[in-house]
Write a protein that holds these residues in place. Structure first.
Motif, PDB file in Angstrom:
ATOM      1  N   GLU A 216       0.890  -1.123   0.112  1.00 49.19           N
ATOM      2  CA  GLU A 216       0.116  -0.110   0.022  1.00 49.19           C
ATOM      3  C   GLU A 216       0.853   1.384   0.113  1.00 49.19           C
ATOM      4  O   GLU A 216       1.854   1.242   0.728  1.00 49.19           O
ATOM      5  N   PRO A 217       0.448   2.151  -0.754  1.00 50.02           N
ATOM      6  CA  PRO A 217      -0.638   2.239  -1.705  1.00 50.02           C
ATOM      7  C   PRO A 217      -0.471   1.470  -2.950  1.00 50.02           C
ATOM      8  O   PRO A 217      -1.214   0.993  -3.562  1.00 50.02           O
ATOM      9  N   SER A 218       1.068   1.118  -3.456  1.00 48.90           N
ATOM     10  CA  SER A 218       1.366   0.296  -4.529  1.00 48.90           C
ATOM     11  C   SER A 218       2.560  -0.454  -4.416  1.00 48.90           C
ATOM     12  O   SER A 218       3.536   0.379  -3.747  1.00 48.90           O
ATOM     13  N   ALA A 219       3.141  -1.352  -5.045  1.00 47.26           N
ATOM     14  CA  ALA A 219       4.393  -1.865  -5.146  1.00 47.26           C
ATOM     15  C   ALA A 219       5.453  -0.767  -5.745  1.00 47.26           C
ATOM     16  O   ALA A 219       6.724  -0.598  -5.049  1.00 47.26           O
ATOM     17  N   GLU A 220       4.890  -0.253  -6.774  1.00 47.69           N
ATOM     18  CA  GLU A 220       5.766   0.724  -7.362  1.00 47.69           C
ATOM     19  C   GLU A 220       6.122   2.075  -6.400  1.00 47.69           C
ATOM     20  O   GLU A 220       7.459   2.482  -6.323  1.00 47.69           O
ATOM     21  N   GLU A 221       5.319   2.517  -5.778  1.00 50.14           N
ATOM     22  CA  GLU A 221       5.556   3.582  -4.561  1.00 50.14           C
ATOM     23  C   GLU A 221       6.229   3.089  -3.537  1.00 50.14           C
ATOM     24  O   GLU A 221       7.103   3.784  -2.928  1.00 50.14           O
ATOM     25  N   VAL A 222       6.204   1.861  -3.079  1.00 54.27           N
ATOM     26  CA  VAL A 222       7.272   1.299  -2.030  1.00 54.27           C
ATOM     27  C   VAL A 222       8.386   1.210  -2.667  1.00 54.27           C
ATOM     28  O   VAL A 222       9.458   1.456  -1.749  1.00 54.27           O
ATOM     29  N   PHE A 223       8.535   0.695  -3.818  1.00 59.28           N
ATOM     30  CA  PHE A 223       9.908   0.268  -4.245  1.00 59.28           C
ATOM     31  C   PHE A 223      10.576   1.841  -4.471  1.00 59.28           C
ATOM     32  O   PHE A 223      11.708   1.916  -4.116  1.00 59.28           O
ATOM     33  N   ASN A 224       9.786   2.758  -5.117  1.00 60.57           N
ATOM     34  CA  ASN A 224      10.549   4.159  -5.119  1.00 60.57           C
ATOM     35  C   ASN A 224      10.842   4.708  -3.792  1.00 60.57           C
ATOM     36  O   ASN A 224      11.555   5.694  -3.875  1.00 60.57           O
ATOM     37  N   ALA A 225       9.927   4.603  -2.816  1.00 55.75           N
ATOM     38  CA  ALA A 225      10.260   5.183  -1.504  1.00 55.75           C
ATOM     39  C   ALA A 225      11.600   4.573  -0.833  1.00 55.75           C
ATOM     40  O   ALA A 225      12.378   4.925  -0.124  1.00 55.75           O
ATOM     41  N   ILE A 226      11.819   3.206  -1.333  1.00 56.08           N
ATOM     42  CA  ILE A 226      12.942   2.488  -0.711  1.00 56.08           C
ATOM     43  C   ILE A 226      14.159   2.779  -1.361  1.00 56.08           C
ATOM     44  O   ILE A 226      15.288   2.808  -0.801  1.00 56.08           O
ATOM     45  N   VAL A 227      14.242   3.175  -2.537  1.00 49.89           N
ATOM     46  CA  VAL A 227      15.327   3.385  -3.272  1.00 49.89           C
ATOM     47  C   VAL A 227      16.254   4.537  -2.676  1.00 49.89           C
ATOM     48  O   VAL A 227      17.572   4.111  -2.668  1.00 49.89           O
ATOM     49  N   PRO A 228      15.649   5.716  -2.055  1.00 50.15           N
ATOM     50  CA  PRO A 228      16.606   6.728  -1.375  1.00 50.15           C
ATOM     51  C   PRO A 228      17.328   6.021  -0.255  1.00 50.15           C
ATOM     52  O   PRO A 228      18.392   6.328  -0.159  1.00 50.15           O
ATOM     53  N   GLU A 229      16.594   5.250   0.640  1.00 53.94           N
ATOM     54  CA  GLU A 229      17.048   4.534   1.493  1.00 53.94           C
ATOM     55  C   GLU A 229      18.168   3.508   1.231  1.00 53.94           C
ATOM     56  O   GLU A 229      19.158   3.481   2.072  1.00 53.94           O
ATOM     57  N   TYR A 230      17.878   2.673   0.135  1.00 53.71           N
ATOM     58  CA  TYR A 230      18.874   1.987  -0.482  1.00 53.71           C
ATOM     59  C   TYR A 230      20.085   2.692  -0.798  1.00 53.71           C
ATOM     60  O   TYR A 230      21.266   2.199  -0.272  1.00 53.71           O
ATOM     61  N   LEU A 231      20.054   3.646  -1.503  1.00 52.47           N
ATOM     62  CA  LEU A 231      21.035   4.636  -1.854  1.00 52.47           C
ATOM     63  C   LEU A 231      21.935   4.993  -0.895  1.00 52.47           C
ATOM     64  O   LEU A 231      23.253   5.106  -0.540  1.00 52.47           O
ATOM     65  N   SER A 232      21.071   5.593   0.252  1.00 49.22           N
ATOM     66  CA  SER A 232      21.838   6.051   1.592  1.00 49.22           C
ATOM     67  C   SER A 232      22.523   5.182   2.276  1.00 49.22           C
ATOM     68  O   SER A 232      23.689   5.287   2.734  1.00 49.22           O
TER      69      SER A 232
END
Length: 294
Positions: A216-232
């Motif tokens: 929630e709200p979607s897999a794409e939004e969750v994925f995009n939210a995790i990417v900055p955390e992953y890069l950091s």
């Protein structure tokens, strides 16, 4: 004349002894800080692995989304995050890093995001386009700063300011070995294929279970939210590894300098003793010659 020469040698020995005390102190300080830096680098790795595993799980279990971070944006320019030291006296640590940057950026249109005083000085001297000069002290960077940098890079990538983002740093392998290398940050490679390689057999077995997860709200939004955390997380791990590498390089350089100073003192002491013995012999010869003349 011999007395003046002996005096200059003695002053030279004293000067080298003072320098030797400084290099020995710097070696001990680097050794003390290295232990903590190594522990910091080791602690940062599990955080990165968990984030990586989460991205793998989402990519393996969902096939109905595309992320702007997983595809190229059409730009051919590069952004290099260069992690160098804040100080010198570390052997070839900074020089090797900058040489590697020159090899990587040859023939490319690129910008630089310098982390560390030496990196910023190098970028200014070479008149490289600089993304930001805010993070000039790599030793002062924390997790929050890494997240701010990752967020800035993600925004610039979505705005198509540059099409590729790469991280250039020094990987800490052991106390005596450090390796300069680069890691591509964006765009992310085809994550579904990459996930199968990284997760291995376990990732493939979890594929059926992951399809049951509702994001929630979607897999794409969750994925995009995790990417900055992953890069950091990746950036913080690279900073910790670079700091440990710098301290290890400085410790080795100061140890070598201390050993060289000891060898120079031994040679000068031998020269001084020979000159002193020659002076004494000459005085005795003059005394004997004078006595015989009487």
């Amino acid at each position: 004349m011999a007395a003046a020469n002996m005096k200059s040698v003695k002053l030279r020995i004293k000067s080298i002894q003072n320098t030797m005390q400084i290099t020995k102190a710097m070696e001990l300080v680097a050794s003390s800080k290295l232990r903590k830096a190594k522990e910091r680098a080791d602690r940062s790795k599990p955080y990165f692995r968990i984030l990586r595993q989460t991205l793998c799980n989402i990519a393996l279990g969902n096939y109905d989304f595309t992320s702007p971070y997983t595809r190229e944006n059409g730009e051919d320019s590069y952004c290099y995050i260069v992690i160098a030291g804040d100080r010198g006296m570390a052997g070839g640590y900074n020089a090797n890093l900058f040489r590697f940057l020159e090899e990587e950026s040859a023939g490319k249109r690129f910008s630089v995001l310098p982390l560390g005083k030496k990196s910023l000085e190098y970028a200014r001297q070479r008149s490289f386009p600089i993304v930001t000069e805010q993070y000039d002290l790599v030793s002062a960077l924390r997790v929050s700063d890494c997240y701010a940098i990752a967020k800035l890079l993600c925004e610039r990538y979505r705005e198509k300011s540059f099409g590729h983002i790469a991280l250039i740093y020094t990987e800490f392998l052991s106390m005596m070995s450090q390796k300069t290398g680069s890691t591509s940050l964006l765009p992310l490679s085809d994550f579904r294929e990459d996930a199968c390689v990284i997760c291995g057999r376990e990732g493939k077995e979890e594929k059926i279970a992951q399809n049951l997860i509702l994001y929630e709200p979607s897999a794409e939004e969750v994925f995009n939210a995790i990417v900055p955390e992953y890069l950091s997380g990746l950036l913080y791990s690279a900073i910790a590894s670079s700091e440990a590498s710098e301290l290890a390089a400085r410790r080795s350089a100061m140890e070598a300098a201390t050993d060289n100073a000891g060898e120079m003192i031994d040679k000068l002491s031998l020269y001084y003793n020979r000159a002193r013995q020659a002076s004494i012999t000459q005085e005795i010869t003059e005394i004997v010659a004078g006595a015989e003349g009487q």
